[in-house]
Design a protein around this motif. Structure first.
Motif, PDB file in Angstrom:
ATOM      1  N   ASP A 281       0.826  -1.210   0.000  1.00  0.00           N
ATOM      2  CA  ASP A 281       0.000   0.000   0.000  1.00  0.00           C
ATOM      3  C   ASP A 281       0.861   1.261   0.000  1.00  0.00           C
ATOM      4  O   ASP A 281       0.570   2.224  -0.706  1.00  0.00           O
ATOM      5  CB  ASP A 281      -0.947   0.014   1.202  1.00  0.00           C
ATOM      6  N   ALA A 282       1.915   1.245   0.793  1.00  0.00           N
ATOM      7  CA  ALA A 282       2.811   2.401   0.842  1.00  0.00           C
ATOM      8  C   ALA A 282       3.502   2.587  -0.503  1.00  0.00           C
ATOM      9  O   ALA A 282       3.619   3.714  -1.001  1.00  0.00           O
ATOM     10  CB  ALA A 282       3.845   2.231   1.953  1.00  0.00           C
ATOM     11  N   ALA A 283       3.948   1.500  -1.095  1.00  0.00           N
ATOM     12  CA  ALA A 283       4.592   1.575  -2.409  1.00  0.00           C
ATOM     13  C   ALA A 283       3.609   2.131  -3.432  1.00  0.00           C
ATOM     14  O   ALA A 283       3.957   3.016  -4.222  1.00  0.00           O
ATOM     15  CB  ALA A 283       5.084   0.193  -2.844  1.00  0.00           C
TER      16      ALA A 283
ATOM     17  N   ALA B 277       2.189   6.525  -7.025  1.00  0.00           N
ATOM     18  CA  ALA B 277       1.241   7.513  -7.553  1.00  0.00           C
ATOM     19  C   ALA B 277       1.788   8.930  -7.406  1.00  0.00           C
ATOM     20  O   ALA B 277       1.631   9.765  -8.293  1.00  0.00           O
ATOM     21  CB  ALA B 277      -0.102   7.387  -6.847  1.00  0.00           C
ATOM     22  N   GLU B 278       2.437   9.190  -6.284  1.00  0.00           N
ATOM     23  CA  GLU B 278       2.907  10.551  -6.011  1.00  0.00           C
ATOM     24  C   GLU B 278       4.200  10.897  -6.753  1.00  0.00           C
ATOM     25  O   GLU B 278       4.333  11.993  -7.310  1.00  0.00           O
ATOM     26  CB  GLU B 278       3.116  10.735  -4.511  1.00  0.00           C
ATOM     27  N   TYR B 279       5.164   9.963  -6.769  1.00  0.00           N
ATOM     28  CA  TYR B 279       6.493  10.272  -7.311  1.00  0.00           C
ATOM     29  C   TYR B 279       6.834   9.524  -8.603  1.00  0.00           C
ATOM     30  O   TYR B 279       7.845   9.819  -9.228  1.00  0.00           O
ATOM     31  CB  TYR B 279       7.573   9.947  -6.272  1.00  0.00           C
ATOM     32  N   GLY B 280       6.035   8.540  -8.950  1.00  0.00           N
ATOM     33  CA  GLY B 280       6.349   7.696 -10.094  1.00  0.00           C
ATOM     34  C   GLY B 280       7.126   6.469  -9.638  1.00  0.00           C
ATOM     35  O   GLY B 280       7.799   6.501  -8.602  1.00  0.00           O
TER      36      GLY B 280
ATOM     37  N   VAL C  49      -5.399   5.396  -8.274  1.00  0.00           N
ATOM     38  CA  VAL C  49      -5.322   4.141  -9.035  1.00  0.00           C
ATOM     39  C   VAL C  49      -5.008   4.438 -10.500  1.00  0.00           C
ATOM     40  O   VAL C  49      -4.136   3.806 -11.095  1.00  0.00           O
ATOM     41  CB  VAL C  49      -6.636   3.334  -8.909  1.00  0.00           C
ATOM     42  N   LEU C  50      -5.679   5.422 -11.064  1.00  0.00           N
ATOM     43  CA  LEU C  50      -5.434   5.760 -12.458  1.00  0.00           C
ATOM     44  C   LEU C  50      -4.017   6.295 -12.677  1.00  0.00           C
ATOM     45  O   LEU C  50      -3.397   6.018 -13.709  1.00  0.00           O
ATOM     46  CB  LEU C  50      -6.481   6.745 -12.967  1.00  0.00           C
TER      47      LEU C  50
ATOM     48  N   GLN D 155     -12.234  10.383 -10.959  1.00  0.00           N
ATOM     49  CA  GLN D 155     -13.272  11.064 -10.186  1.00  0.00           C
ATOM     50  C   GLN D 155     -12.622  12.002  -9.186  1.00  0.00           C
ATOM     51  O   GLN D 155     -11.424  11.983  -8.979  1.00  0.00           O
ATOM     52  CB  GLN D 155     -14.129  10.032  -9.438  1.00  0.00           C
ATOM     53  N   GLU D 156     -13.449  12.789  -8.556  1.00  0.00           N
ATOM     54  CA  GLU D 156     -12.962  13.640  -7.470  1.00  0.00           C
ATOM     55  C   GLU D 156     -12.410  12.769  -6.340  1.00  0.00           C
ATOM     56  O   GLU D 156     -11.587  13.201  -5.560  1.00  0.00           O
ATOM     57  CB  GLU D 156     -14.094  14.533  -6.946  1.00  0.00           C
ATOM     58  N   ASP D 157     -12.874  11.538  -6.300  1.00  0.00           N
ATOM     59  CA  ASP D 157     -12.442  10.570  -5.300  1.00  0.00           C
ATOM     60  C   ASP D 157     -10.931  10.351  -5.444  1.00  0.00           C
ATOM     61  O   ASP D 157     -10.460   9.848  -6.458  1.00  0.00           O
ATOM     62  CB  ASP D 157     -13.205   9.274  -5.530  1.00  0.00           C
ATOM     63  N   LYS D 158     -10.187  10.738  -4.426  1.00  0.00           N
ATOM     64  CA  LYS D 158      -8.719  10.669  -4.490  1.00  0.00           C
ATOM     65  C   LYS D 158      -8.228   9.241  -4.734  1.00  0.00           C
ATOM     66  O   LYS D 158      -7.270   9.023  -5.460  1.00  0.00           O
ATOM     67  CB  LYS D 158      -8.125  11.227  -3.194  1.00  0.00           C
ATOM     68  N   GLU D 159      -8.888   8.261  -4.148  1.00  0.00           N
ATOM     69  CA  GLU D 159      -8.453   6.871  -4.306  1.00  0.00           C
ATOM     70  C   GLU D 159      -8.544   6.438  -5.775  1.00  0.00           C
ATOM     71  O   GLU D 159      -7.623   5.829  -6.307  1.00  0.00           O
ATOM     72  CB  GLU D 159      -9.295   5.940  -3.435  1.00  0.00           C
ATOM     73  N   HIS D 160      -9.638   6.754  -6.430  1.00  0.00           N
ATOM     74  CA  HIS D 160      -9.814   6.393  -7.831  1.00  0.00           C
ATOM     75  C   HIS D 160      -8.760   7.091  -8.695  1.00  0.00           C
ATOM     76  O   HIS D 160      -8.164   6.477  -9.582  1.00  0.00           O
ATOM     77  CB  HIS D 160     -11.228   6.769  -8.280  1.00  0.00           C
ATOM     78  N   PHE D 161      -8.521   8.362  -8.424  1.00  0.00           N
ATOM     79  CA  PHE D 161      -7.528   9.123  -9.171  1.00  0.00           C
ATOM     80  C   PHE D 161      -6.140   8.520  -8.963  1.00  0.00           C
ATOM     81  O   PHE D 161      -5.360   8.391  -9.904  1.00  0.00           O
ATOM     82  CB  PHE D 161      -7.555  10.592  -8.731  1.00  0.00           C
TER      83      PHE D 161
END
Length: 187
Positions: free
Chosen positions: A2-4, A9-12, A92-93, A84-90
Motif C-alpha cells: 500500500d505504501a509503495a 502515484a505521487e512520485y512515479g 489508481v489511475l 473522479q474527485e475521489d482521491k483513491e480512484h484518481f
C-alpha cells in the motif's frame, strides 16, 4: 505494498526508492527484503494487484443494458471509468498510467497491458453487438466503433490526469452518440 502504491502515484515508479517505502512504512530498508527480493519484485506484485481489480465488467454490466437505456447506460458507465474527485480512484489511475509508461520499455508488462486493453476492446465489441441486436446501434463497423470507444475513453482519462481542460463529458457523449442510431442518441 500500500505504501509503495501511494508513493508510486505521487512520485512515479522509477523515482520511488526502497528507502522511501521503508520510511513510509516505518521499517528499515533491509526489512523490505524479508517480503520482496528486490524493488522489481515489489513493482511486479503491485502491478498484479493493481490490474486484477480493473476488469471491464466492473464498469459495464451487460445485463443492465436494454433498448430503452442503452445510450444513457453506455454514456454513464464510461463516465464512471474516468478519474473522479475521489482521491483513491484518481490514485489508481495515476499508478495505472505509470505502468503504461513502464510497458513501453518492458515486454513483460506490455504483454499484460495489451491483454487488459484487449479485454476492454472485446467488452466494447460485445456491448455494441448487443446494441445492434436491440436495434439501437449501427450494425456497420462494430469493431471499428469499439476501438473508437476504447481509444477515446483512454485518452480522456489521460487528459484529465494531466489537467488538460476539455469538456470530457461532452466529448464522451458525442463519441457514444456516434455509434448509436439517430433515434437512440442521448441529449
Amino acid at each position: 505494498m500500500d505504501a509503495a502504491f501511494s508513493l508510486f502515484a505521487e512520485y512515479g515508479i522509477e523515482n520511488t526508492s526502497l528507502s522511501m517505502i521503508s520510511n513510509e512504512v516505518g521499517i528499515t530498508k533491509p526489512s523490505i527484503y524479508y517480503h520482496f527480493a528486490s524493488k522489481e519484485e515489489l513493482v511486479e506484485q503491485t502491478f498484479k494487484s493493481t490490474f486484477k481489480g480493473e476488469p471491464f465488467e466492473n464498469y459495464f454490466r451487460m445485463d443492465q443494458f436494454n433498448k430503452e437505456n442503452f445510450g444513457e447506460k453506455l454514456y454513464r458507465c464510461g463516465l464512471n471509468m474516468l478519474p473522479q474527485e475521489d482521491k483513491e480512484h484518481f490514485t489508481v489511475l495515476k499508478v495505472l498510467n505509470e505502468f503504461m509508461l513502464i510497458a513501453e520499455r518492458n515486454e513483460k508488462y506490455k504483454e499484460e497491458i495489451v491483454h487488459i486493453q484487449q479485454e476492454f476492446l472485446v467488452g466494447f465489441q460485445s456491448i455494441l453487438k448487443k446494441g445492434s441486436e436491440l436495434g439501437v446501434v449501427l450494425p456497420e463497423k462494430i469493431d471499428t466503433h469499439a476501438q473508437i470507444l476504447a481509444l477515446v475513453i483512454d485518452n480522456i482519462s489521460r487528459s484529465m490526469m494531466m489537467n488538460f481542460q476539455i469538456d470530457y463529458q461532452e466529448v464522451w457523449k458525442e463519441t457514444v452518440n456516434s455509434v448509436l442510431k439517430e433515434d437512440a442518441r442521448i441529449n
